[in-house]
Design a protein around this motif. Structure first.
Motif, PDB file in Angstrom:
ATOM      1  N   PRO A  41       9.068  -9.624 -16.281  1.00 47.54           N
ATOM      2  CA  PRO A  41       9.144  -9.848 -15.306  1.00 47.54           C
ATOM      3  C   PRO A  41       8.080  -9.789 -14.231  1.00 47.54           C
ATOM      4  N   TYR A  42       8.402 -10.821 -13.057  1.00 52.45           N
ATOM      5  CA  TYR A  42       7.761 -11.038 -12.322  1.00 52.45           C
ATOM      6  C   TYR A  42       6.927  -9.540 -11.942  1.00 52.45           C
ATOM      7  N   ARG A  43       5.680  -9.653 -11.859  1.00 50.67           N
ATOM      8  CA  ARG A  43       5.035  -8.450 -10.920  1.00 50.67           C
ATOM      9  C   ARG A  43       4.152  -8.897  -9.875  1.00 50.67           C
ATOM     10  N   PRO A  44       3.332  -8.428  -8.944  1.00 50.30           N
ATOM     11  CA  PRO A  44       2.854  -9.324  -7.775  1.00 50.30           C
ATOM     12  C   PRO A  44       1.398  -8.155  -8.370  1.00 50.30           C
ATOM     13  N   LEU A  45       0.412  -9.040  -8.747  1.00 57.30           N
ATOM     14  CA  LEU A  45      -0.942  -7.820  -8.968  1.00 57.30           C
ATOM     15  C   LEU A  45      -1.283  -7.234  -7.280  1.00 57.30           C
ATOM     16  N   ARG A  46      -1.911  -6.032  -7.991  1.00 53.03           N
ATOM     17  CA  ARG A  46      -2.512  -5.546  -6.574  1.00 53.03           C
ATOM     18  C   ARG A  46      -3.647  -4.744  -6.726  1.00 53.03           C
ATOM     19  N   ARG A  47      -3.920  -5.473  -5.700  1.00 55.14           N
ATOM     20  CA  ARG A  47      -5.815  -5.254  -5.072  1.00 55.14           C
ATOM     21  C   ARG A  47      -6.314  -4.036  -4.660  1.00 55.14           C
ATOM     22  N   GLY A  48      -7.184  -3.381  -5.623  1.00 48.60           N
ATOM     23  CA  GLY A  48      -7.591  -1.896  -4.674  1.00 48.60           C
ATOM     24  C   GLY A  48      -7.328  -0.511  -4.770  1.00 48.60           C
ATOM     25  N   TRP A  49      -7.606   0.096  -4.802  1.00 50.65           N
ATOM     26  CA  TRP A  49      -7.105   1.580  -5.219  1.00 50.65           C
ATOM     27  C   TRP A  49      -5.717   1.760  -3.884  1.00 50.65           C
ATOM     28  N   ALA A  50      -4.900   2.959  -4.786  1.00 52.73           N
ATOM     29  CA  ALA A  50      -3.541   3.491  -3.787  1.00 52.73           C
ATOM     30  C   ALA A  50      -3.961   4.278  -3.100  1.00 52.73           C
ATOM     31  N   GLY A  52      -3.451   7.145  -2.442  1.00 50.51           N
ATOM     32  CA  GLY A  52      -3.164   8.204  -3.072  1.00 50.51           C
ATOM     33  C   GLY A  52      -4.510   9.008  -3.820  1.00 50.51           C
ATOM     34  N   PRO A  53      -5.064   8.024  -4.317  1.00 51.78           N
ATOM     35  CA  PRO A  53      -6.493   8.687  -5.090  1.00 51.78           C
ATOM     36  C   PRO A  53      -7.647   8.191  -3.780  1.00 51.78           C
ATOM     37  N   LEU A  54      -7.486   7.148  -3.642  1.00 48.96           N
ATOM     38  CA  LEU A  54      -8.702   7.055  -1.821  1.00 48.96           C
ATOM     39  C   LEU A  54      -8.840   8.759  -1.299  1.00 48.96           C
ATOM     40  N   LEU A  55      -7.343   8.843  -1.406  1.00 48.33           N
ATOM     41  CA  LEU A  55      -7.325  10.345  -0.075  1.00 48.33           C
ATOM     42  C   LEU A  55      -8.158  11.335  -1.554  1.00 48.33           C
ATOM     43  N   VAL A  56      -7.627  11.798  -2.061  1.00 56.05           N
ATOM     44  CA  VAL A  56      -8.049  12.547  -3.040  1.00 56.05           C
ATOM     45  C   VAL A  56      -9.640  12.739  -3.407  1.00 56.05           C
ATOM     46  N   VAL A  57     -10.288  11.462  -3.291  1.00 56.98           N
ATOM     47  CA  VAL A  57     -11.584  11.074  -3.204  1.00 56.98           C
ATOM     48  C   VAL A  57     -12.147  11.526  -2.458  1.00 56.98           C
ATOM     49  N   GLY A  58     -11.458  11.062  -1.149  1.00 51.74           N
ATOM     50  CA  GLY A  58     -11.975  11.759   0.710  1.00 51.74           C
ATOM     51  C   GLY A  58     -12.123  12.938   0.939  1.00 51.74           C
ATOM     52  N   LEU A  59     -10.711  13.532  -0.293  1.00 48.58           N
ATOM     53  CA  LEU A  59     -10.624  14.822   0.713  1.00 48.58           C
ATOM     54  C   LEU A  59     -11.757  15.582  -0.821  1.00 48.58           C
ATOM     55  N   LEU A  60     -12.516  15.142  -1.554  1.00 51.83           N
ATOM     56  CA  LEU A  60     -13.091  15.773  -2.725  1.00 51.83           C
ATOM     57  C   LEU A  60     -14.798  15.806  -1.773  1.00 51.83           C
ATOM     58  N   VAL A  61     -14.561  14.542  -1.574  1.00 51.80           N
ATOM     59  CA  VAL A  61     -16.201  14.149  -0.689  1.00 51.80           C
ATOM     60  C   VAL A  61     -16.647  15.494   0.471  1.00 51.80           C
ATOM     61  N   VAL A  62     -15.232  15.498   1.536  1.00 53.80           N
ATOM     62  CA  VAL A  62     -15.830  16.546   2.205  1.00 53.80           C
ATOM     63  C   VAL A  62     -16.015  17.264   2.297  1.00 53.80           C
TER      64      VAL A  62
END
Length: 78
Positions: A41-50, A52-62
């Motif tokens: 099946p065709y699945r369009p490509l996604r760019r970047g991070w989702a 959820g992971p960006l939020l977790v990494v941001g909270l860890l940095v803070v």
């Protein structure tokens, strides 16, 4: 040991489809028709991070920044 698969196991015993004695086009499928990259099946490509992971990494940095800020304040006052 196994032998490679052959989509047309007995080519000489097939009925002739044209005057030259060959098989008509489209009668025998190509040997590797289903192994290309466009199968499934065709699945369009996604760019970047989702998000959820960006939020977790941001909270860890803070959290690390706050920890070292509090540690620096404790060292400076102590």
């Amino acid at each position: 040991m196994t032998t490679p698969s052959n989509p047309d196991p007995a080519p000489r015993s097939t009925p002739s489809g044209d005057a030259a004695g060959g098989v008509r086009p489209g009668e025998t499928p190509p040997a590797e028709s289903g192994t290309g990259t466009a199968t499934g099946p065709y699945r369009p490509l996604r760019r970047g991070w989702a998000a959820g992971p960006l939020l977790v990494v941001g909270l860890l940095v803070v959290a690390f920044a706050l920890f070292f800020l509090v540690y620096a304040i404790i060292l400076a006052t102590g």
